[in-house]
Design an enzyme around this catalytic site. Structure first.
Site, PDB file in Angstrom:
ATOM      1  N   ASP A 134      48.532  34.989  43.493  1.00 60.44           N
ATOM      2  CA  ASP A 134      47.348  35.498  44.176  1.00 60.44           C
ATOM      3  C   ASP A 134      47.744  35.826  45.610  1.00 60.44           C
ATOM      4  O   ASP A 134      48.139  34.927  46.365  1.00 60.44           O
ATOM      5  CB  ASP A 134      46.262  34.413  44.141  1.00 60.44           C
ATOM      6  CG  ASP A 134      44.963  34.885  44.747  1.00 60.44           C
ATOM      7  OD1 ASP A 134      44.935  35.986  45.353  1.00 60.44           O
ATOM      8  OD2 ASP A 134      43.962  34.160  44.614  1.00 60.44           O
TER       9      ASP A 134
ATOM     10  N   TYR B 121      32.815  45.195  47.965  1.00 64.79           N
ATOM     11  CA  TYR B 121      33.942  46.113  47.775  1.00 64.79           C
ATOM     12  C   TYR B 121      34.081  47.049  48.978  1.00 64.79           C
ATOM     13  O   TYR B 121      35.148  47.164  49.573  1.00 64.79           O
ATOM     14  CB  TYR B 121      33.716  46.914  46.497  1.00 64.79           C
ATOM     15  CG  TYR B 121      34.862  47.823  46.103  1.00 64.79           C
ATOM     16  CD1 TYR B 121      36.080  47.300  45.699  1.00 64.79           C
ATOM     17  CD2 TYR B 121      34.717  49.208  46.115  1.00 64.79           C
ATOM     18  CE1 TYR B 121      37.138  48.134  45.317  1.00 64.79           C
ATOM     19  CE2 TYR B 121      35.756  50.043  45.735  1.00 64.79           C
ATOM     20  CZ  TYR B 121      36.961  49.498  45.335  1.00 64.79           C
ATOM     21  OH  TYR B 121      38.000  50.329  44.950  1.00 64.79           O
TER      22      TYR B 121
END
Ligand code: UDP
Length: 326
Positions: free
Chosen positions: A62, A150
């Site tokens: 990650d 986003y």
């Protein structure tokens, strides 16, 4: 910046739709590639064709945590949930990858004096009141609405990339990607092309949100990757739109899918999601001028090229369902 073949290239989000196509294109040019992904929305199946390739390494990690893949000559930062359904499900994670993740990817480029290209988005323009959208338009984004996780992540990323360029001298590039489609688009990610193709092939109703008069401009994936590679080798540091300027209403797009699949499916209208942009179309004059780039594949042809992939994803899903039952 010319990328030397002796140096590895880092691609974050390598197991995603665009990341996997980018890895493949870089390998085809003779580069060595290290792909990184945490597989939150990416799929190892997207990398299946690269599994036998000795110049490709995959690291599951990650990028929101600091990470190290050794010396690299270029960084392509493509890690992020990207479909509206995915980023609605992974809201905080989307903001973290666009902030911490982008920072860590930029630190790697800075440490190794590598080039850096960040995958930004037409969502930076929000629900635009300028049409078509050119790069100097600042956008009309709801900073706290459902899409903000986003949109603001990508806008923050752009600011951070420009700061690393201006303050730390990193050779950065920003591509604003418009709607893209093609093989490996996840069949269940809720996007319009994948939904319509799967619905048409299954003979189910095509779900048109709102009245279907909202517009999008769809770029076939190979055209997009070509534009991105050209930008990565340019000296342009400000954002560049890459997309197909052929604009379609969603209703027209549904009709194209019906024509290509030969499906008898009907259209069913469903509510328009909040803050769904009413129109989107790239002004690509900058990409044409600076990169000598323009898309070659029209929607009808691109859908035809994507059809075998959607057919085989359905066949595979059917096989899994049958083996799950047995
Ligand atoms: N859309 C639709 N039916 C679907 C999926 C999407 O009508 O099954 C519409 C959606 O409301 C939007 C457009 O198609 O206006 C493109 O949606 P998508 O999720 O592909 O990407 P976006 O451009 O919104 O990020």
């Amino acid at each position: 910046m010319e990328i030397s073949r002796t140096q590895s290239i880092l691609v974050t989000g390598a197991a995603g739709f665009l990341g996997s196509h980018l890895c493949q294109a870089l390998l085809a040019e003779g580069h060595s590639v290290v792909g990184v992904d945490n597989l939150s929305t990416g799929r190892m199946a997207n990398l299946a064709e690269l599994s036998g390739e000795s110049r490709f390494d995959f690291v599951e990690t990650d990028i929101c945590q600091p990470f190290d893949v050794g010396k690299v000559g270029y960084v392509f930062n493509f890690a992020s949930p990207a479909s509206p359904a995915d980023y609605a499900r992974l809201g905080p994670e989307t903001l973290y990858v666009g902030s911490y993740g982008t920072r860590h990817a930029l630190e790697i480029a800075r440490r190794h004096a590598a080039g850096f290209l960040h995958a930004s988005t037409s969502e930076c323009y929000g629900d635009p009141d300028v049409h078509p959208q050119n790069e100097s338009y600042w956008g009309r984004v709801n900073p706290i609405g459902p899409r903000s996780v986003y949109d603001e992540a990508k806008r923050f990323s752009e600011a951070l990339v420009m700061a690393f360029h201006r303050y730390h001298g990193v050779d950065t590039h920003l591509v604003r990607i418009f709607n893209t489609y093609g093989p490996r688009l996840q069949p269940t990610d809720g996007r319009v092309i994948s939904n319509f193709m799967i619905q048409a092939l299954l003979g189910e109703d095509l779900t048109v949100y709102g009245d279907g008069r909202q517009t999008r401009s769809f770029c076939f994936v190979s055209d997009l990757i070509d534009g991105i590679l050209r930008l990565s080798r340019s000296s342009e540091h400000l954002p560049v739109n890459i997309g197909n300027p052929e604009e379609w209403t969603i209703l027209e797009c549904a009709r194209e899918v019906l024509a290509v699949t030969g499906s008898q499916s009907k259209i069913r209208y469903e509510p328009l999601p909040q803050d769904d942009p009413m129109q989107r179309c790239p002004d690509i004059s900058k990409a044409k001028r600076l990169l000598g780039w323009e898309p070659k594949i029209a929607l009808r042809r691109g859908l035809e090229l994507s059809l075998p992939y959607f057919r085989s994803s359905l066949a595979q899903a059917g096989r899994h369902a049958r083996s799950g039952q047995s």
